[in-house]
Write a protein that holds these residues in place. Structure first.
Motif, PDB file in Angstrom:
ATOM      1  N   GLN A   1      25.526-100.937 -46.034  1.00 57.20           N
ATOM      2  CA  GLN A   1      25.027-101.962 -46.918  1.00 57.20           C
ATOM      3  C   GLN A   1      26.076-102.365 -47.947  1.00 57.20           C
ATOM      4  O   GLN A   1      26.135-103.518 -48.323  1.00 57.20           O
ATOM      5  CB  GLN A   1      23.761-101.489 -47.624  1.00 57.20           C
ATOM      6  N   CYS A   2      26.874-101.434 -48.373  1.00 57.40           N
ATOM      7  CA  CYS A   2      27.911-101.749 -49.360  1.00 57.40           C
ATOM      8  C   CYS A   2      28.899-102.758 -48.773  1.00 57.40           C
ATOM      9  O   CYS A   2      29.250-103.732 -49.427  1.00 57.40           O
ATOM     10  CB  CYS A   2      28.620-100.472 -49.799  1.00 57.40           C
ATOM     11  N   ARG A   3      29.329-102.524 -47.546  1.00 51.78           N
ATOM     12  CA  ARG A   3      30.264-103.454 -46.899  1.00 51.78           C
ATOM     13  C   ARG A   3      29.636-104.836 -46.751  1.00 51.78           C
ATOM     14  O   ARG A   3      30.296-105.855 -46.974  1.00 51.78           O
ATOM     15  CB  ARG A   3      30.671-102.923 -45.525  1.00 51.78           C
ATOM     16  N   MET A   4      28.360-104.863 -46.349  1.00 52.39           N
ATOM     17  CA  MET A   4      27.661-106.146 -46.199  1.00 52.39           C
ATOM     18  C   MET A   4      27.551-106.852 -47.546  1.00 52.39           C
ATOM     19  O   MET A   4      27.713-108.072 -47.629  1.00 52.39           O
ATOM     20  CB  MET A   4      26.267-105.931 -45.607  1.00 52.39           C
ATOM     21  N   ALA A   5      27.258-106.096 -48.587  1.00 50.14           N
ATOM     22  CA  ALA A   5      27.135-106.677 -49.920  1.00 50.14           C
ATOM     23  C   ALA A   5      28.474-107.258 -50.387  1.00 50.14           C
ATOM     24  O   ALA A   5      28.521-108.361 -50.927  1.00 50.14           O
ATOM     25  CB  ALA A   5      26.644-105.623 -50.912  1.00 50.14           C
ATOM     26  N   ARG A   6      29.546-106.518 -50.152  1.00 55.08           N
ATOM     27  CA  ARG A   6      30.875-107.024 -50.535  1.00 55.08           C
ATOM     28  C   ARG A   6      31.184-108.314 -49.788  1.00 55.08           C
ATOM     29  O   ARG A   6      31.680-109.276 -50.373  1.00 55.08           O
ATOM     30  CB  ARG A   6      31.965-105.993 -50.232  1.00 55.08           C
ATOM     31  N   ALA A   7      30.872-108.335 -48.479  1.00 52.54           N
ATOM     32  CA  ALA A   7      31.143-109.526 -47.667  1.00 52.54           C
ATOM     33  C   ALA A   7      30.340-110.723 -48.178  1.00 52.54           C
ATOM     34  O   ALA A   7      30.865-111.834 -48.283  1.00 52.54           O
ATOM     35  CB  ALA A   7      30.829-109.248 -46.203  1.00 52.54           C
ATOM     36  N   ALA A   8      29.077-110.494 -48.505  1.00 53.79           N
ATOM     37  CA  ALA A   8      28.227-111.582 -48.994  1.00 53.79           C
ATOM     38  C   ALA A   8      28.771-112.169 -50.293  1.00 53.79           C
ATOM     39  O   ALA A   8      28.648-113.365 -50.534  1.00 53.79           O
ATOM     40  CB  ALA A   8      26.798-111.086 -49.193  1.00 53.79           C
ATOM     41  N   LEU A   9      29.370-111.324 -51.103  1.00 56.08           N
ATOM     42  CA  LEU A   9      29.918-111.770 -52.393  1.00 56.08           C
ATOM     43  C   LEU A   9      31.373-112.199 -52.303  1.00 56.08           C
ATOM     44  O   LEU A   9      31.936-112.692 -53.279  1.00 56.08           O
ATOM     45  CB  LEU A   9      29.787-110.646 -53.422  1.00 56.08           C
ATOM     46  N   GLY A  10      31.987-111.971 -51.147  1.00 51.28           N
ATOM     47  CA  GLY A  10      33.402-112.301 -50.996  1.00 51.28           C
ATOM     48  C   GLY A  10      34.316-111.359 -51.757  1.00 51.28           C
ATOM     49  O   GLY A  10      35.385-111.755 -52.211  1.00 51.28           O
ATOM     50  N   LEU A  11      33.893-110.108 -51.901  1.00 52.00           N
ATOM     51  CA  LEU A  11      34.680-109.116 -52.634  1.00 52.00           C
ATOM     52  C   LEU A  11      35.408-108.187 -51.682  1.00 52.00           C
ATOM     53  O   LEU A  11      34.836-107.747 -50.690  1.00 52.00           O
ATOM     54  CB  LEU A  11      33.775-108.249 -53.524  1.00 52.00           C
ATOM     55  N   GLY A  12      36.624-107.850 -52.018  1.00 49.95           N
ATOM     56  CA  GLY A  12      37.351-106.820 -51.301  1.00 49.95           C
ATOM     57  C   GLY A  12      37.096-105.475 -51.958  1.00 49.95           C
ATOM     58  O   GLY A  12      36.439-105.380 -53.004  1.00 49.95           O
ATOM     59  N   VAL A  13      37.634-104.436 -51.362  1.00 52.05           N
ATOM     60  CA  VAL A  13      37.484-103.080 -51.900  1.00 52.05           C
ATOM     61  C   VAL A  13      38.071-103.006 -53.310  1.00 52.05           C
ATOM     62  O   VAL A  13      37.460-102.434 -54.214  1.00 52.05           O
ATOM     63  CB  VAL A  13      38.154-102.048 -50.963  1.00 52.05           C
ATOM     64  N   ILE A  14      39.218-103.607 -53.503  1.00 58.24           N
ATOM     65  CA  ILE A  14      39.886-103.548 -54.808  1.00 58.24           C
ATOM     66  C   ILE A  14      39.038-104.233 -55.875  1.00 58.24           C
ATOM     67  O   ILE A  14      38.867-103.706 -56.978  1.00 58.24           O
ATOM     68  CB  ILE A  14      41.299-104.167 -54.733  1.00 58.24           C
ATOM     69  N   GLU A  54      20.756-108.538 -53.261  1.00 55.69           N
ATOM     70  CA  GLU A  54      19.503-107.782 -53.170  1.00 55.69           C
ATOM     71  C   GLU A  54      19.615-106.867 -51.963  1.00 55.69           C
ATOM     72  O   GLU A  54      20.017-107.306 -50.880  1.00 55.69           O
ATOM     73  CB  GLU A  54      18.311-108.714 -52.973  1.00 55.69           C
ATOM     74  N   PHE A  55      19.262-105.609 -52.139  1.00 50.72           N
ATOM     75  CA  PHE A  55      19.281-104.658 -51.040  1.00 50.72           C
ATOM     76  C   PHE A  55      17.916-104.650 -50.372  1.00 50.72           C
ATOM     77  O   PHE A  55      16.888-104.615 -51.051  1.00 50.72           O
ATOM     78  CB  PHE A  55      19.657-103.260 -51.538  1.00 50.72           C
ATOM     79  N   ILE A  56      17.909-104.697 -49.046  1.00 49.40           N
ATOM     80  CA  ILE A  56      16.680-104.719 -48.269  1.00 49.40           C
ATOM     81  C   ILE A  56      16.503-103.348 -47.637  1.00 49.40           C
ATOM     82  O   ILE A  56      17.396-102.856 -46.943  1.00 49.40           O
ATOM     83  CB  ILE A  56      16.743-105.803 -47.168  1.00 49.40           C
ATOM     84  N   ALA A  57      15.342-102.755 -47.887  1.00 48.99           N
ATOM     85  CA  ALA A  57      15.065-101.418 -47.357  1.00 48.99           C
ATOM     86  C   ALA A  57      14.840-101.465 -45.849  1.00 48.99           C
ATOM     87  O   ALA A  57      14.620-102.521 -45.264  1.00 48.99           O
ATOM     88  CB  ALA A  57      13.825-100.846 -48.050  1.00 48.99           C
ATOM     89  N   GLU A  58      14.880-100.308 -45.230  1.00 50.90           N
ATOM     90  CA  GLU A  58      14.555-100.166 -43.815  1.00 50.90           C
ATOM     91  C   GLU A  58      13.155-100.733 -43.588  1.00 50.90           C
ATOM     92  O   GLU A  58      12.214-100.335 -44.228  1.00 50.90           O
ATOM     93  CB  GLU A  58      14.582 -98.679 -43.436  1.00 50.90           C
ATOM     94  N   GLY A  60      12.060-101.599 -40.150  1.00 54.82           N
ATOM     95  CA  GLY A  60      11.939-101.711 -38.700  1.00 54.82           C
ATOM     96  C   GLY A  60      13.132-102.408 -38.077  1.00 54.82           C
ATOM     97  O   GLY A  60      13.442-102.196 -36.916  1.00 54.82           O
ATOM     98  N   GLY A  61      13.801-103.259 -38.850  1.00 54.12           N
ATOM     99  CA  GLY A  61      14.977-103.959 -38.360  1.00 54.12           C
ATOM    100  C   GLY A  61      16.262-103.390 -38.920  1.00 54.12           C
ATOM    101  O   GLY A  61      17.334-103.895 -38.665  1.00 54.12           O
ATOM    102  N   GLY A  62      16.155-102.333 -39.696  1.00 56.67           N
ATOM    103  CA  GLY A  62      17.326-101.718 -40.301  1.00 56.67           C
ATOM    104  C   GLY A  62      17.552-102.223 -41.706  1.00 56.67           C
ATOM    105  O   GLY A  62      17.082-103.293 -42.074  1.00 56.67           O
ATOM    106  N   PRO A  63      18.252-101.450 -42.515  1.00 57.27           N
ATOM    107  CA  PRO A  63      18.538-101.861 -43.885  1.00 57.27           C
ATOM    108  C   PRO A  63      19.520-103.028 -43.898  1.00 57.27           C
ATOM    109  O   PRO A  63      20.271-103.239 -42.940  1.00 57.27           O
ATOM    110  CB  PRO A  63      19.150-100.613 -44.515  1.00 57.27           C
ATOM    111  N   GLY A  64      19.502-103.795 -44.977  1.00 57.58           N
ATOM    112  CA  GLY A  64      20.406-104.925 -45.068  1.00 57.58           C
ATOM    113  C   GLY A  64      20.572-105.385 -46.501  1.00 57.58           C
ATOM    114  O   GLY A  64      20.128-104.733 -47.440  1.00 57.58           O
ATOM    115  N   VAL A  65      21.200-106.547 -46.646  1.00 57.53           N
ATOM    116  CA  VAL A  65      21.392-107.163 -47.961  1.00 57.53           C
ATOM    117  C   VAL A  65      21.213-108.667 -47.821  1.00 57.53           C
ATOM    118  O   VAL A  65      21.289-109.221 -46.730  1.00 57.53           O
ATOM    119  CB  VAL A  65      22.805-106.882 -48.549  1.00 57.53           C
ATOM    120  N   ARG A  66      20.965-109.301 -48.947  1.00 56.15           N
ATOM    121  CA  ARG A  66      20.925-110.769 -49.001  1.00 56.15           C
ATOM    122  C   ARG A  66      21.321-111.180 -50.407  1.00 56.15           C
ATOM    123  O   ARG A  66      21.240-110.382 -51.342  1.00 56.15           O
ATOM    124  CB  ARG A  66      19.558-111.310 -48.633  1.00 56.15           C
TER     125      ARG A  66
END
Length: 71
Positions: A1-14, A54-58, A60-66
């Protein structure tokens, strides 16, 4: 979820590390599934939520973000 959240925000690890005031190594370890202190995890989550994720809990389709709707 962290990676997905970073991607949604356009953030890199740094960028996330700077926002959360943690090392880049901490972000990488977290995304690999390594153990971190719960307070560090909670802080990183709060930083991502404050940036608009926003973090989406499990459900049935798996955890996610939006992206939160802007008010």
């Amino acid at each position: 979820q962290c990676r997905m959240a970073r991607a949604a925000l356009g953030l890199g690890v740094i960028e996330l590390a700077k926002l959360a005031r943690v090392s880049t190594n901490t972000v990488v370890r977290f995304e690999r599934g390594e153990d971190l202190k719960q307070s560090t995890i909670d802080h990183m989550r709060a930083v991502l939520e404050a940036a608009g994720v926003e973090f989406i809990a499990e459900n049935g389709g798996g955890p996610g973000v939006r992206l939160a709707k802007r008010h």
